[in-house]
Design a protein around this motif. Structure first.
Motif, PDB file in Angstrom:
ATOM      1  N   TYR A  90       0.802  -1.225   0.000  1.00  0.00           N
ATOM      2  CA  TYR A  90       0.000   0.000   0.000  1.00  0.00           C
ATOM      3  C   TYR A  90       0.836   1.277   0.000  1.00  0.00           C
ATOM      4  N   THR A  91       1.981   1.268   0.695  1.00  0.00           N
ATOM      5  CA  THR A  91       2.817   2.471   0.702  1.00  0.00           C
ATOM      6  C   THR A  91       3.364   2.763  -0.697  1.00  0.00           C
ATOM      7  N   GLU A  92       3.564   1.722  -1.488  1.00  0.00           N
ATOM      8  CA  GLU A  92       4.018   1.921  -2.871  1.00  0.00           C
ATOM      9  C   GLU A  92       2.872   2.397  -3.767  1.00  0.00           C
ATOM     10  N   LEU A  93       1.649   2.026  -3.420  1.00  0.00           N
ATOM     11  CA  LEU A  93       0.487   2.434  -4.218  1.00  0.00           C
ATOM     12  C   LEU A  93       0.089   3.892  -3.967  1.00  0.00           C
ATOM     13  N   GLN A  94       0.360   4.391  -2.780  1.00  0.00           N
ATOM     14  CA  GLN A  94      -0.070   5.753  -2.446  1.00  0.00           C
ATOM     15  C   GLN A  94       0.409   6.810  -3.450  1.00  0.00           C
ATOM     16  N   PRO A  95       1.695   6.850  -3.808  1.00  0.00           N
ATOM     17  CA  PRO A  95       2.116   7.866  -4.782  1.00  0.00           C
ATOM     18  C   PRO A  95       1.501   7.650  -6.165  1.00  0.00           C
ATOM     19  N   LEU A  96       1.225   6.404  -6.521  1.00  0.00           N
ATOM     20  CA  LEU A  96       0.591   6.134  -7.810  1.00  0.00           C
ATOM     21  C   LEU A  96      -0.849   6.653  -7.828  1.00  0.00           C
ATOM     22  N   VAL A  97      -1.554   6.493  -6.701  1.00  0.00           N
ATOM     23  CA  VAL A  97      -2.908   7.044  -6.569  1.00  0.00           C
ATOM     24  C   VAL A  97      -2.849   8.556  -6.694  1.00  0.00           C
ATOM     25  N   SER A 102     -15.929 -11.849   0.274  1.00  0.00           N
ATOM     26  CA  SER A 102     -15.795 -10.813   1.299  1.00  0.00           C
ATOM     27  C   SER A 102     -15.851  -9.441   0.639  1.00  0.00           C
ATOM     28  N   GLU A 103     -16.105  -8.427   1.482  1.00  0.00           N
ATOM     29  CA  GLU A 103     -16.321  -7.076   0.956  1.00  0.00           C
ATOM     30  C   GLU A 103     -15.828  -6.056   1.978  1.00  0.00           C
ATOM     31  N   ILE A 104     -15.390  -4.907   1.463  1.00  0.00           N
ATOM     32  CA  ILE A 104     -15.043  -3.770   2.306  1.00  0.00           C
ATOM     33  C   ILE A 104     -15.648  -2.527   1.668  1.00  0.00           C
ATOM     34  N   VAL A 105     -16.263  -1.688   2.505  1.00  0.00           N
ATOM     35  CA  VAL A 105     -16.860  -0.441   2.039  1.00  0.00           C
ATOM     36  C   VAL A 105     -16.391   0.668   2.979  1.00  0.00           C
ATOM     37  N   ILE A 106     -15.803   1.711   2.395  1.00  0.00           N
ATOM     38  CA  ILE A 106     -15.272   2.840   3.157  1.00  0.00           C
ATOM     39  C   ILE A 106     -15.980   4.112   2.690  1.00  0.00           C
ATOM     40  N   VAL A 165      -7.104   6.843   0.244  1.00  0.00           N
ATOM     41  CA  VAL A 165      -7.614   7.074  -1.109  1.00  0.00           C
ATOM     42  C   VAL A 165      -8.808   8.031  -1.054  1.00  0.00           C
ATOM     43  N   ASN A 166      -9.766   7.754  -0.170  1.00  0.00           N
ATOM     44  CA  ASN A 166     -10.962   8.595  -0.085  1.00  0.00           C
ATOM     45  C   ASN A 166     -10.643  10.006   0.379  1.00  0.00           C
ATOM     46  N   THR A 167      -9.707  10.155   1.294  1.00  0.00           N
ATOM     47  CA  THR A 167      -9.309  11.500   1.745  1.00  0.00           C
ATOM     48  C   THR A 167      -8.722  12.288   0.581  1.00  0.00           C
ATOM     49  N   GLU A 168      -7.888  11.651  -0.221  1.00  0.00           N
ATOM     50  CA  GLU A 168      -7.287  12.349  -1.364  1.00  0.00           C
ATOM     51  C   GLU A 168      -8.341  12.695  -2.422  1.00  0.00           C
ATOM     52  N   ILE A 169      -9.324  11.829  -2.609  1.00  0.00           N
ATOM     53  CA  ILE A 169     -10.420  12.137  -3.533  1.00  0.00           C
ATOM     54  C   ILE A 169     -11.214  13.328  -3.002  1.00  0.00           C
ATOM     55  N   ALA A 170     -11.515  13.306  -1.723  1.00  0.00           N
ATOM     56  CA  ALA A 170     -12.278  14.396  -1.090  1.00  0.00           C
ATOM     57  C   ALA A 170     -11.557  15.730  -1.250  1.00  0.00           C
ATOM     58  N   ASN A 171     -10.234  15.716  -1.167  1.00  0.00           N
ATOM     59  CA  ASN A 171      -9.444  16.949  -1.305  1.00  0.00           C
ATOM     60  C   ASN A 171      -9.546  17.543  -2.709  1.00  0.00           C
ATOM     61  N   GLU A 223      -6.910  -4.375   8.546  1.00  0.00           N
ATOM     62  CA  GLU A 223      -6.692  -2.989   8.971  1.00  0.00           C
ATOM     63  C   GLU A 223      -5.885  -2.196   7.939  1.00  0.00           C
ATOM     64  N   LYS A 224      -4.911  -2.833   7.299  1.00  0.00           N
ATOM     65  CA  LYS A 224      -4.098  -2.122   6.302  1.00  0.00           C
ATOM     66  C   LYS A 224      -4.944  -1.729   5.086  1.00  0.00           C
ATOM     67  N   ASP A 225      -5.898  -2.581   4.693  1.00  0.00           N
ATOM     68  CA  ASP A 225      -6.824  -2.225   3.617  1.00  0.00           C
ATOM     69  C   ASP A 225      -7.647  -1.007   4.023  1.00  0.00           C
ATOM     70  N   GLU A 226      -8.181  -1.037   5.238  1.00  0.00           N
ATOM     71  CA  GLU A 226      -8.985   0.086   5.720  1.00  0.00           C
ATOM     72  C   GLU A 226      -8.187   1.387   5.695  1.00  0.00           C
ATOM     73  N   GLN A 227      -6.988   1.353   6.240  1.00  0.00           N
ATOM     74  CA  GLN A 227      -6.153   2.560   6.292  1.00  0.00           C
ATOM     75  C   GLN A 227      -5.833   3.066   4.891  1.00  0.00           C
ATOM     76  N   PHE A 228      -5.474   2.162   4.004  1.00  0.00           N
ATOM     77  CA  PHE A 228      -5.144   2.558   2.645  1.00  0.00           C
ATOM     78  C   PHE A 228      -6.352   3.158   1.937  1.00  0.00           C
ATOM     79  N   LEU A 229      -7.516   2.542   2.055  1.00  0.00           N
ATOM     80  CA  LEU A 229      -8.708   3.044   1.378  1.00  0.00           C
ATOM     81  C   LEU A 229      -9.207   4.357   1.995  1.00  0.00           C
ATOM     82  N   GLU A 230      -8.978   4.542   3.289  1.00  0.00           N
ATOM     83  CA  GLU A 230      -9.271   5.844   3.901  1.00  0.00           C
ATOM     84  C   GLU A 230      -8.370   6.917   3.299  1.00  0.00           C
TER      85      GLU A 230
END
Length: 153
Positions: free
Chosen positions: A3-10, A106-110, A143-149, A134-141
């Motif tokens: 996920y830390t490698e995906l953050q800059p790509l997002v 399984s499913e995750i919704v943030i 993503v959503n924070t950056e979209i919101a910005n 938990e790492k999925d949750e943190q990463f997707l949070e």
């Protein structure tokens, strides 16, 4: 890819101001599905104006009939009401689950908040049971924070 490698790509995708937000969201969906092995369907749902329903936004994965979801119905509809993350280790153990595909386990919704208001959510299905942590949750949070910005809607 972790996920830390995906953050800059997002961030690279979201910073492409010459593209519409929907185009960027689709590209984010595609990146996540391609790079995270247990992300089999990745998409966004958004509140439909003042109606208490969600409408399907950009997504990648198998086609879905669930293009409109009433608040309270299914995992996405529950998140629209609760405003909280929802991680479902086994979708078959959920009474209020809307089946998109028989392969989903399984499913995750943030939720996605803009100025404190829940305007939508990212929804991810996995064909693996108990795929999300938990790492999925943190990463997707993240993503959503950056979209919101970048939200101008």
């Amino acid at each position: 890819m972790i996920y830390t490698e995906l953050q800059p790509l997002v961030l690279d995708i979201l910073n492409k101001d010459e593209r519409s937000l929907n185009e960027r969201l689709y590209e984010v969906c595609n990146l996540l599905r391609e790079e995270v092995a247990h992300y089999d369907w990745v998409g966004f749902y958004f509140r439909n104006g003042n109606k208490e329903e969600l409408i399907l936004g950009p997504y990648v994965g198998a086609p879905t009939d669930h293009t409109v979801i009433p608040f309270g119905r299914g995992i996405c509809g529950q998140v629209a009401v609760s405003n909280e993350n929802f991680v479902v280790p086994d979708v078959h153990a959920q009474d209020n689950y809307i089946a998109c595909s028989i392969t989903v386990k399984s499913e995750i919704v943030i939720p996605l908040f803009v100025n404190g208001e829940n305007i939508g959510q990212i929804d991810i299905d996995s064909n693996t049971i108990d795929a999300f942590g938990e790492k999925d949750e943190q990463f997707l949070e993240f993503v959503n924070t950056e979209i919101a910005n970048r939200w101008k809607g």
